[in-house]
Scaffold this motif. Structure first.
Motif, PDB file in Angstrom:
ATOM      1  N   ASP A  29      -5.158 -31.010   8.989  1.00 13.80           N
ATOM      2  CA  ASP A  29      -4.466 -31.066   7.840  1.00 13.80           C
ATOM      3  C   ASP A  29      -2.979 -31.414   7.664  1.00 13.80           C
ATOM      4  O   ASP A  29      -2.346 -31.505   6.556  1.00 13.80           O
ATOM      5  CB  ASP A  29      -4.751 -30.099   7.283  1.00 13.80           C
ATOM      6  N   ALA A  30      -2.499 -31.691   8.969  1.00  8.64           N
ATOM      7  CA  ALA A  30      -1.115 -32.078   8.839  1.00  8.64           C
ATOM      8  C   ALA A  30      -0.745 -33.373   8.028  1.00  8.64           C
ATOM      9  O   ALA A  30      -1.605 -34.406   8.417  1.00  8.64           O
ATOM     10  CB  ALA A  30      -0.204 -32.160  10.416  1.00  8.64           C
ATOM     11  N   ALA A  31       0.092 -33.490   7.367  1.00  9.23           N
ATOM     12  CA  ALA A  31       0.221 -34.586   6.588  1.00  9.23           C
ATOM     13  C   ALA A  31       0.652 -35.949   7.104  1.00  9.23           C
ATOM     14  O   ALA A  31       0.482 -37.099   6.887  1.00  9.23           O
ATOM     15  CB  ALA A  31       1.274 -34.317   5.234  1.00  9.23           C
ATOM     16  N   GLU A  32       1.545 -35.365   8.010  1.00 10.57           N
ATOM     17  CA  GLU A  32       2.706 -36.697   8.857  1.00 10.57           C
ATOM     18  C   GLU A  32       2.611 -36.128  10.185  1.00 10.57           C
ATOM     19  O   GLU A  32       2.640 -34.981  10.551  1.00 10.57           O
ATOM     20  CB  GLU A  32       3.988 -36.766   8.451  1.00 10.57           C
ATOM     21  N   THR A  33       2.700 -37.116  11.343  1.00 16.03           N
ATOM     22  CA  THR A  33       2.940 -37.072  12.739  1.00 16.03           C
ATOM     23  C   THR A  33       3.936 -38.215  12.714  1.00 16.03           C
ATOM     24  O   THR A  33       4.141 -39.114  12.195  1.00 16.03           O
ATOM     25  CB  THR A  33       1.547 -37.145  13.370  1.00 16.03           C
ATOM     26  N   PRO A  34       4.420 -38.227  14.123  1.00 16.36           N
ATOM     27  CA  PRO A  34       5.512 -39.273  14.392  1.00 16.36           C
ATOM     28  C   PRO A  34       4.840 -40.638  14.938  1.00 16.36           C
ATOM     29  O   PRO A  34       5.550 -41.405  15.346  1.00 16.36           O
ATOM     30  CB  PRO A  34       6.363 -38.488  15.719  1.00 16.36           C
ATOM     31  N   VAL A  35       3.656 -40.654  15.088  1.00 17.03           N
ATOM     32  CA  VAL A  35       2.533 -41.615  15.319  1.00 17.03           C
ATOM     33  C   VAL A  35       2.361 -42.637  14.217  1.00 17.03           C
ATOM     34  O   VAL A  35       1.942 -42.150  13.355  1.00 17.03           O
ATOM     35  CB  VAL A  35       1.407 -41.189  16.268  1.00 17.03           C
ATOM     36  N   PHE A  36       2.537 -43.942  14.597  1.00 19.45           N
ATOM     37  CA  PHE A  36       2.129 -44.891  13.824  1.00 19.45           C
ATOM     38  C   PHE A  36       0.752 -45.781  14.178  1.00 19.45           C
ATOM     39  O   PHE A  36       0.970 -46.352  15.448  1.00 19.45           O
ATOM     40  CB  PHE A  36       3.232 -45.890  13.314  1.00 19.45           C
ATOM     41  N   HIS A  37      -0.002 -45.820  13.341  1.00 20.65           N
ATOM     42  CA  HIS A  37      -1.240 -46.840  13.678  1.00 20.65           C
ATOM     43  C   HIS A  37      -0.830 -48.024  13.196  1.00 20.65           C
ATOM     44  O   HIS A  37      -0.648 -48.370  12.119  1.00 20.65           O
ATOM     45  CB  HIS A  37      -2.408 -45.988  12.752  1.00 20.65           C
ATOM     46  N   HIS A  38      -1.311 -49.061  14.083  1.00 21.40           N
ATOM     47  CA  HIS A  38      -0.939 -50.351  13.806  1.00 21.40           C
ATOM     48  C   HIS A  38      -2.188 -50.824  13.103  1.00 21.40           C
ATOM     49  O   HIS A  38      -3.269 -50.912  13.577  1.00 21.40           O
ATOM     50  CB  HIS A  38      -0.725 -51.353  15.029  1.00 21.40           C
ATOM     51  N   VAL A  39      -1.953 -51.407  12.150  1.00 15.50           N
ATOM     52  CA  VAL A  39      -3.184 -52.023  11.366  1.00 15.50           C
ATOM     53  C   VAL A  39      -3.448 -53.688  11.718  1.00 15.50           C
ATOM     54  O   VAL A  39      -2.544 -54.149  11.713  1.00 15.50           O
ATOM     55  CB  VAL A  39      -3.067 -51.957   9.705  1.00 15.50           C
ATOM     56  N   GLY A  40      -4.598 -53.954  12.171  1.00 17.81           N
ATOM     57  CA  GLY A  40      -4.695 -55.416  12.466  1.00 17.81           C
ATOM     58  C   GLY A  40      -4.811 -56.517  11.764  1.00 17.81           C
ATOM     59  O   GLY A  40      -5.619 -57.017  11.730  1.00 17.81           O
ATOM     60  N   VAL A  41      -3.668 -56.497  10.950  1.00 20.25           N
ATOM     61  CA  VAL A  41      -3.336 -57.745  10.006  1.00 20.25           C
ATOM     62  C   VAL A  41      -2.208 -58.324  10.265  1.00 20.25           C
ATOM     63  O   VAL A  41      -1.130 -57.566  10.602  1.00 20.25           O
ATOM     64  CB  VAL A  41      -3.336 -57.203   8.504  1.00 20.25           C
ATOM     65  N   TYR A  42      -1.945 -59.762  10.322  1.00 20.78           N
ATOM     66  CA  TYR A  42      -0.803 -60.286  10.503  1.00 20.78           C
ATOM     67  C   TYR A  42      -0.533 -61.484   9.484  1.00 20.78           C
ATOM     68  O   TYR A  42      -1.384 -62.173   9.059  1.00 20.78           O
ATOM     69  CB  TYR A  42      -0.975 -61.082  11.775  1.00 20.78           C
ATOM     70  N   ALA A  43       0.903 -61.459   9.360  1.00 25.95           N
ATOM     71  CA  ALA A  43       1.270 -62.805   8.560  1.00 25.95           C
ATOM     72  C   ALA A  43       2.274 -63.545   9.315  1.00 25.95           C
ATOM     73  O   ALA A  43       3.156 -63.108   9.844  1.00 25.95           O
ATOM     74  CB  ALA A  43       1.831 -62.103   7.157  1.00 25.95           C
ATOM     75  N   TYR A  44       2.024 -64.699   9.456  1.00 28.64           N
ATOM     76  CA  TYR A  44       2.638 -65.757   9.986  1.00 28.64           C
ATOM     77  C   TYR A  44       3.369 -66.925   9.490  1.00 28.64           C
ATOM     78  O   TYR A  44       2.783 -67.476   8.345  1.00 28.64           O
ATOM     79  CB  TYR A  44       1.909 -66.528  11.023  1.00 28.64           C
ATOM     80  N   ARG A  45       4.437 -67.202   9.760  1.00 28.33           N
ATOM     81  CA  ARG A  45       4.921 -68.845   9.358  1.00 28.33           C
ATOM     82  C   ARG A  45       4.390 -69.558  10.361  1.00 28.33           C
ATOM     83  O   ARG A  45       3.935 -69.450  11.392  1.00 28.33           O
ATOM     84  CB  ARG A  45       6.522 -68.729   9.598  1.00 28.33           C
ATOM     85  N   PRO A  46       3.967 -70.821   9.558  1.00 34.53           N
ATOM     86  CA  PRO A  46       3.051 -71.784  10.420  1.00 34.53           C
ATOM     87  C   PRO A  46       3.818 -72.321  11.648  1.00 34.53           C
ATOM     88  O   PRO A  46       3.100 -72.633  12.647  1.00 34.53           O
ATOM     89  CB  PRO A  46       3.136 -72.981   9.224  1.00 34.53           C
ATOM     90  N   ALA A  47       4.963 -72.497  11.614  1.00 30.90           N
ATOM     91  CA  ALA A  47       5.716 -73.070  12.992  1.00 30.90           C
ATOM     92  C   ALA A  47       5.351 -72.085  13.997  1.00 30.90           C
ATOM     93  O   ALA A  47       4.943 -72.579  15.066  1.00 30.90           O
ATOM     94  CB  ALA A  47       7.052 -73.127  12.646  1.00 30.90           C
TER      95      ALA A  47
END
Length: 267
Positions: A184-202
């Protein structure tokens, strides 16, 4: 700023063959394939001009076309979703200011995660790639740790500097934490990477020509190719707003995701 969303999907997944066609049952008891749920998630994003499914498999193409998706056929040789997005953008003739890779194994991706990436690319004109990170609560972190002990990949974690520039992504749980957290801890020091990416075309067009480095090979994480080639990846912190999130990486994730959909009332 014109935005294209590409949903890369392949049948021959190493860990879970046929994954895009796996059926997931929603809160009402109706089952829909993973690729359809991912397409629905993409269609709910504001500020997008076009959504396509990119695949090399006729079964996935036929299923996607049956529920109304636009399909772009790509080569079987694409090594990962980013390469498939690059080919799809080229096949469509290019011309988009931002290309979003919404991977086809994350049907619970909230629309505002993708919208935050689009906003970040608008605000940071020098960013070549942006990706969301979500601070883990205790339950999510503990789920990651349980999966790793069992030899499963529960999710990818990320560490970044004070300017949100990514330092590393890993299928291990990073950074090391010498303490435990209650579910039930609201926050931890770990960040989950969400597998979405935004790219510049080049940057996206250059990606398939870059050398696959040892870190990408070891981790199996496509974004590491940008980092190993000297590129910067902007991490955009997003807020779950009480929404549960999980990617479908293993067969064991199906009941977990269905349980989340039932709890959140998602059809």
């Amino acid at each position: 700023m014109s935005v294209l969303v590409v949903i890369p999907a392949r049948y021959a997944s190493t860990r879970y063959p046929g994954k895009p066609l796996v059926a997931l049952t929603g809160a009402s008891g109706v089952a829909s394939t993973l690729i359809e749920r991912s397409w629905r998630a993409a269609m709910s994003v504001q500020g997008v001009d076009r959504v396509v499914v990119a695949t090399d498999d006729d079964r996935i193409a036929q299923t996607a076309q049956a529920f109304g998706a636009e399909v772009v056929m790509t080569a079987p040789e694409c090594a990962n979703g980013t390469e498939r997005c690059a080919e799809a953008h080229a096949v469509l003739g290019g011309g988009y200011d931002v290309v979003v890779n919404l991977q086809g194994d994350a049907p619970l991706t909230p629309s505002w995660f993708v919208e935050a990436l689009i906003e970040a690319m608008q605000a940071s004109q020098d960013a070549d790639i942006a990706t969301p990170v979500l601070r883990c609560d205790g339950a999510t972190l503990n789920g990651f740790l349980v999966d790793r002990k069992a030899g499963r990949v529960g999710g990818t974690t990320a560490v970044f500097d004070g300017n949100r520039k990514a330092l590393y992504f890993s299928k291990e749980v990073i950074p090391y934490i010498g303490t435990s957290f209650a579910d039930d801890a609201a926050e931890t020091p770990v960040f989950h990477h969400v597998g979405v990416y935004a790219y510049r075309p080049a940057a996206l067009a250059a990606y398939p020509g870059w050398t696959v480095g040892p870190l990408e090979q070891l981790e199996g994480l496509e974004q590491l190719r940008f980092m190993e080639s000297g590129g910067a990846v902007l991490c955009v912190e997003v807020d779950a707003r009480g929404r549960q999130f999980w990617e479908l990486n293993n067969p064991e994730d199906v009941p977990r995701i269905e349980k989340m959909m039932a709890e959140m009332g998602l059809e």
